[in-house]
Design a protein around this motif. Sequence first.
Motif: not given
Length: 199
Positions: A175-183
């Motif tokens: 599953y791919t997350v559409n988000q550029s950065s992650f906390a």
Amino acid sequence: MQQRTRTRAHIRTRIRAAVAAGLVLATAVTVGGCGRSHGRGGFIGGIGGGPDHVVSAPSYSPAADPYATSTPDPYGTPADGASDDPYAPSSSPTQEYFDPDGRSDVDGSGCDFSESLHQFSYTVSVTNPSSSDSFSYDMEVNWMKSKPADGHTYGRHQRSIVVGPGDTETYTARYTVNQSSFARFWFTCEITKADKSRM
């Protein structure tokens, strides 16, 4: 007076002698009687003064059953392991147990998240325990928040897979997350569904 005393003493002596002779005779008769009785019994002692021996008693054999018959049974004898009960279940092979919830047939490993790909992954193995039937499994994998475990889902992957008798099929759910950065976050992988149906 003196004459009477002697006579009484003489009588007493004769009585004692007669009693003693009687006892000797009685003892001789008793001993002889035991000897004859012992000889007639046949357990110990031979005839004519032969050596002692033991005579075994005859073996016991039960009397014949007056109701026994040699007529053969018209119904015959059941085969080994067979039951002559007409209501007993048949020995035909039983059908394998089928549970539509196939999660017990599934195993998962390699729960992961790639920051470079922004992607969750989980390797799923499905093993069909049947020796004769193929099954279709409708699978669902969830990546869920684990700290705190509040039921929030980060992503979900669904797939149907057919597995032949006794076979194991393995695939990787992603599953791919559409988000550029992650906390920083904590997650867990869970197989939430594996609906099983016979093909």
